[in-house]
Motif scaffolding. Structure first.
Motif, PDB file in Angstrom:
ATOM      1  N   THR A 207       0.830  -1.201   0.000  1.00  6.63           N
ATOM      2  CA  THR A 207       0.000   0.000   0.000  1.00  6.63           C
ATOM      3  C   THR A 207       0.865   1.253   0.000  1.00  6.63           C
ATOM      4  OG1 THR A 207      -1.790  -1.123   1.198  1.00  6.63           O
ATOM      5  CG2 THR A 207      -1.771   1.272   1.276  1.00  6.63           C
ATOM      6  N   PHE A 208       1.860   1.272   0.888  1.00  6.31           N
ATOM      7  CA  PHE A 208       2.727   2.448   1.013  1.00  6.31           C
ATOM      8  C   PHE A 208       3.498   2.703  -0.273  1.00  6.31           C
ATOM      9  CE2 PHE A 208       6.925   4.255   2.155  1.00  6.31           C
ATOM     10  CZ  PHE A 208       6.500   5.483   2.638  1.00  6.31           C
ATOM     11  N   HIS A 209       4.124   1.682  -0.828  1.00  7.43           N
ATOM     12  CA  HIS A 209       4.959   1.887  -2.008  1.00  7.43           C
ATOM     13  C   HIS A 209       4.121   2.238  -3.245  1.00  7.43           C
ATOM     14  CE1 HIS A 209       8.701   1.023  -0.048  1.00  7.43           C
ATOM     15  NE2 HIS A 209       8.235  -0.114   0.443  1.00  7.43           N
ATOM     16  N   THR A 210       2.907   1.715  -3.336  1.00  2.85           N
ATOM     17  CA  THR A 210       2.012   2.117  -4.428  1.00  2.85           C
ATOM     18  C   THR A 210       1.645   3.586  -4.291  1.00  2.85           C
ATOM     19  OG1 THR A 210       1.072  -0.112  -4.623  1.00  2.85           O
ATOM     20  CG2 THR A 210      -0.241   1.700  -5.510  1.00  2.85           C
ATOM     21  N   TYR A 211       1.345   4.000  -3.086  1.00  2.02           N
ATOM     22  CA  TYR A 211       0.926   5.383  -2.814  1.00  2.02           C
ATOM     23  C   TYR A 211       2.036   6.368  -3.173  1.00  2.02           C
ATOM     24  CZ  TYR A 211      -1.323   9.181  -0.132  1.00  2.02           C
ATOM     25  OH  TYR A 211      -1.921  10.354   0.270  1.00  2.02           O
ATOM     26  N   ILE A 212       3.253   6.123  -2.680  1.00  4.25           N
ATOM     27  CA  ILE A 212       4.324   7.091  -2.934  1.00  4.25           C
ATOM     28  C   ILE A 212       4.797   7.047  -4.392  1.00  4.25           C
ATOM     29  CG2 ILE A 212       5.093   7.104  -0.536  1.00  4.25           C
ATOM     30  CD1 ILE A 212       7.418   5.308  -1.340  1.00  4.25           C
ATOM     31  N   LYS A 213       4.614   5.915  -5.056  1.00  5.64           N
ATOM     32  CA  LYS A 213       5.054   5.793  -6.452  1.00  5.64           C
ATOM     33  C   LYS A 213       4.128   6.533  -7.408  1.00  5.64           C
ATOM     34  CE  LYS A 213       6.199   2.396 -10.030  1.00  5.64           C
ATOM     35  NZ  LYS A 213       6.341   0.933 -10.352  1.00  5.64           N
ATOM     36  N   PHE A 214       2.824   6.482  -7.142  1.00  2.00           N
ATOM     37  CA  PHE A 214       1.872   7.007  -8.117  1.00  2.00           C
ATOM     38  C   PHE A 214       1.184   8.304  -7.696  1.00  2.00           C
ATOM     39  CE2 PHE A 214       2.041   2.408  -9.044  1.00  2.00           C
ATOM     40  CZ  PHE A 214       2.419   2.465 -10.377  1.00  2.00           C
ATOM     41  N   HIS A 215       1.361   8.730  -6.456  1.00  2.00           N
ATOM     42  CA  HIS A 215       0.719   9.986  -6.045  1.00  2.00           C
ATOM     43  C   HIS A 215       1.398  11.156  -6.771  1.00  2.00           C
ATOM     44  CE1 HIS A 215      -1.199  13.097  -3.764  1.00  2.00           C
ATOM     45  NE2 HIS A 215      -1.843  12.209  -3.014  1.00  2.00           N
ATOM     46  N   PRO A 216       0.621  11.961  -7.494  1.00  2.00           N
ATOM     47  CA  PRO A 216       1.226  13.047  -8.294  1.00  2.00           C
ATOM     48  C   PRO A 216       1.903  14.131  -7.462  1.00  2.00           C
ATOM     49  CG  PRO A 216      -1.172  13.227  -8.281  1.00  2.00           C
ATOM     50  CD  PRO A 216      -0.843  11.909  -7.656  1.00  2.00           C
ATOM     51  N   LYS A 217       1.613  14.199  -6.181  1.00  2.00           N
ATOM     52  CA  LYS A 217       2.189  15.233  -5.330  1.00  2.00           C
ATOM     53  C   LYS A 217       3.416  14.735  -4.548  1.00  2.00           C
ATOM     54  CE  LYS A 217      -1.011  18.217  -6.418  1.00  2.00           C
ATOM     55  NZ  LYS A 217      -0.681  19.382  -7.266  1.00  2.00           N
ATOM     56  N   ILE A 218       3.782  13.486  -4.755  1.00  2.00           N
ATOM     57  CA  ILE A 218       4.977  12.938  -4.104  1.00  2.00           C
ATOM     58  C   ILE A 218       6.004  12.683  -5.200  1.00  2.00           C
ATOM     59  CG2 ILE A 218       5.942  11.073  -2.703  1.00  2.00           C
ATOM     60  CD1 ILE A 218       3.153  10.662  -1.521  1.00  2.00           C
ATOM     61  N   SER A 219       7.141  13.326  -5.109  1.00  2.00           N
ATOM     62  CA  SER A 219       8.075  13.356  -6.230  1.00  2.00           C
ATOM     63  C   SER A 219       9.142  12.272  -6.195  1.00  2.00           C
ATOM     64  CB  SER A 219       8.766  14.724  -6.287  1.00  2.00           C
ATOM     65  OG  SER A 219       9.447  14.986  -5.070  1.00  2.00           O
ATOM     66  N   ARG A 220       9.147  11.427  -5.146  1.00  2.00           N
ATOM     67  CA  ARG A 220      10.179  10.414  -5.061  1.00  2.00           C
ATOM     68  C   ARG A 220       9.666   9.176  -4.336  1.00  2.00           C
ATOM     69  NH1 ARG A 220      14.959  13.080  -3.064  1.00  2.00           N
ATOM     70  NH2 ARG A 220      15.785  10.986  -2.666  1.00  2.00           N
TER      71      ARG A 220
END
Length: 321
Positions: A207-220
């Protein structure tokens, strides 16, 4: 009554049933479905009964006969409870299809949903240890709720679904439509902590890695993140395998100002400390309204560990290297 006469009787009812459906006499059709249900049940013809009821429920629902269709759906669950099916996930998906045919504002759908989850919990708790319901059942419901825009309910069911990818994707939409930019990290942190409280390490990480990978407001996808809570969750997932209480405590101390943004995190972290790091079980506290109820639901049935470790002064960053 002989078996031959009984079969002839069923054949006659089936013929009348088809005529009722074709002529739009749905009340009559519904009653004939129920008649056949009782006959099949008395003859222990469970497979035929399930196929008949599912087909009938689907046909009635597709003709906007929601109460009658939902009633036959409930009889499907009732029949499933009386027998053992070889492919339970096949019937989970079929129940999901019936639920999707019933408008979300009708009480009949909630009734069928609750019964379906309860049946799925009975078939799964002994096989895969999920007394809250089969993960696939929750995944099917979560996807249905998500497709209808009911993101809060989708979030609840994704939490129990073992579908970390779907959960992460849904949380991105939830944060963008229901939250403020400054809350992006709060959405993912709460869910990951809840998943860990349910001992779902793999789902939490996915869940965490999907969220940070695809959220447009998280750049890394690796630290350092601009939002401190993302760093905290990243390191928490890393140190779980260590089982070292001292590292866990140090991590919580380092990020305490960020963790204090949501008072609910304290209870989650206490539980995580007990489950994964051998922290002593904290004194039982009074429930805090809705939050207390949620905690009880999440933690019900979880085993608690009582072993403790003496903390050291080692830094988290050093231990992670």
């Amino acid at each position: 009554m002989s078996q031959t006469k009984s079969c002839r009787g069923v054949t006659r009812v089936l013929a009348k049933l088809e005529e009722s459906v074709r002529s739009g006499k749905y009340y009559e059709a519904h009653q004939k479905y129920r008649t056949l249900y009782f006959r099949y049940l008395s003859q222990k013809r469970f497979d035929e009964c399930l196929e008949l009821l599912y087909d009938g429920s689907l046909r009635l629902l597709e003709n906007d006969q929601y109460s009658s269709g939902a009633d036959l759906g409930l009889l499907v669950v009732d029949t499933l409870e009386k027998t053992t099916v070889n492919d339970s996930e096949f019937w989970i998906h079929r129940l999901g299809k019936l639920l999707g045919k019933i408008p979300s504002n009708l009480v009949e759908r909630e009734t069928l949903l609750v019964k379906s989850v309860k049946w799925s919990s009975e078939i799964s708790k002994n096989k895969i240890g999920h007394p809250t319901g089969h993960p696939t059942m929750h995944k099917v419901i979560a996807q249905l709720m998500w497709s209808e825009g009911n993101l809060e309910q989708a979030r609840h069911h994704f939490l129990l679904s073992k579908d970390g990818n779907g959960c992460g994707q849904m949380l991105i939409e939830l944060s963008q439509t229901k939250g403020y930019p400054k809350e992006i990290d709060l959405f993912i942190a709460q869910v990951v902590l809840q998943q860990l409280c349910l001992k779902e390490i793999t789902s939490a990480a996915e869940t965490f890695h999907t969220y940070i990978k695809f959220h447009p407001k998280i750049s890394r996808t690796d630290p350092p993140f601009v939002m401190p809570l993302l760093n905290f969750v990243f390191f928490l997932l890393k140190i779980i395998e260590s089982r070292k209480l001292a590292i866990f405590k140090k991590l919580c101390e380092l990020y305490k100002p960020s963790l204090d943004r949501d008072p609910s995190y304290e209870k989650y972290l206490e539980k995580i400390g007990v489950i994964f790091f051998g922290a002593p079980t904290p004194p039982q506290r009074a429930n805090n309204g809705i939050f207390g109820d949620l905690i009880n639901q999440l933690f019900q049935g979880l085993e608690e560990e009582d072993d403790d470790e003496n903390p050291t002064s080692s830094s988290v960053e050093a231990d992670l290297d």
